[in-house]
Scaffold this motif. Sequence first.
Motif, PDB file in Angstrom:
ATOM      1  N   SER A  13       0.824  -1.203   0.000  1.00  0.00           N
ATOM      2  CA  SER A  13       0.000   0.000   0.000  1.00  0.00           C
ATOM      3  C   SER A  13       0.863   1.259   0.000  1.00  0.00           C
ATOM      4  O   SER A  13       1.596   1.524   0.948  1.00  0.00           O
ATOM      5  N   THR A  14       0.807   1.999  -1.095  1.00  0.00           N
ATOM      6  CA  THR A  14       1.488   3.288  -1.189  1.00  0.00           C
ATOM      7  C   THR A  14       0.528   4.288  -1.793  1.00  0.00           C
ATOM      8  O   THR A  14      -0.508   3.927  -2.325  1.00  0.00           O
ATOM      9  N   GLY A  15       0.909   5.525  -1.732  1.00  0.00           N
ATOM     10  CA  GLY A  15       0.189   6.553  -2.452  1.00  0.00           C
ATOM     11  C   GLY A  15       0.706   6.584  -3.877  1.00  0.00           C
ATOM     12  O   GLY A  15       1.509   5.745  -4.285  1.00  0.00           O
ATOM     13  N   ASP A  83       4.653   8.179  -2.446  1.00  0.00           N
ATOM     14  CA  ASP A  83       4.230   8.749  -1.166  1.00  0.00           C
ATOM     15  C   ASP A  83       3.707   7.655  -0.239  1.00  0.00           C
ATOM     16  O   ASP A  83       2.823   6.885  -0.625  1.00  0.00           O
ATOM     17  N   VAL A  84       4.225   7.591   0.974  1.00  0.00           N
ATOM     18  CA  VAL A  84       3.734   6.675   2.005  1.00  0.00           C
ATOM     19  C   VAL A  84       3.735   7.407   3.339  1.00  0.00           C
ATOM     20  O   VAL A  84       4.611   8.224   3.597  1.00  0.00           O
ATOM     21  N   HIS A  89       7.031   0.880   7.990  1.00  0.00           N
ATOM     22  CA  HIS A  89       6.115  -0.238   7.754  1.00  0.00           C
ATOM     23  C   HIS A  89       6.168  -0.691   6.288  1.00  0.00           C
ATOM     24  O   HIS A  89       6.262  -1.892   5.997  1.00  0.00           O
ATOM     25  N   THR A  90       6.106   0.259   5.365  1.00  0.00           N
ATOM     26  CA  THR A  90       6.135  -0.075   3.939  1.00  0.00           C
ATOM     27  C   THR A  90       7.461  -0.724   3.577  1.00  0.00           C
ATOM     28  O   THR A  90       7.507  -1.701   2.819  1.00  0.00           O
ATOM     29  N   ARG A  91       8.544  -0.201   4.120  1.00  0.00           N
ATOM     30  CA  ARG A  91       9.876  -0.782   3.882  1.00  0.00           C
ATOM     31  C   ARG A  91       9.901  -2.233   4.343  1.00  0.00           C
ATOM     32  O   ARG A  91      10.386  -3.114   3.629  1.00  0.00           O
ATOM     33  N   SER A  92       9.355  -2.510   5.531  1.00  0.00           N
ATOM     34  CA  SER A  92       9.311  -3.876   6.057  1.00  0.00           C
ATOM     35  C   SER A  92       8.521  -4.800   5.145  1.00  0.00           C
ATOM     36  O   SER A  92       8.929  -5.945   4.899  1.00  0.00           O
TER      37      SER A  92
END
Length: 133
Positions: A13-15, A83-84, A89-92
């Motif tokens: 999930s990212t922008g 964009d996040v 969390h996104t990196r993980s």
Amino acid sequence: MMAKTDPDMRPVSTGPCSRIVIYCKNIDAMVQFYTDHFGYHADQKDGDRIVELTPAHGGLILMLHPASKGQRAGQSLIKLVFDVRDVEHTRSQLIERGIKVGALHQADGYGFANMKDPAGNSVSISSRAFSAL
């Protein structure tokens, strides 16, 4: 030939990709070019080495970043920025999927982490869009 994708794998999930970093030697010339000819507005926070160029009517934000001595004009000197809100969390999540992601960095109230796409292009996940720059 298109690569096959796993139908059961959901994307992280990212922008949107709303920013692109352009590494350049002469930032002043770049600012003048994009403001004079394409209607961008330049913003720079005190002490920040990045100049953000924002289009008057929406669209991709250009982030001008000083090029390093090793970067030559004419090479691909860009980085896609997604964009996040939660970079850690996104990196993980990306690392769990086998993506090699660099260290989490902090800069002027936002975080980011860098990686390469399969073609070797620079990609970043960043919370800069959500900071109070």
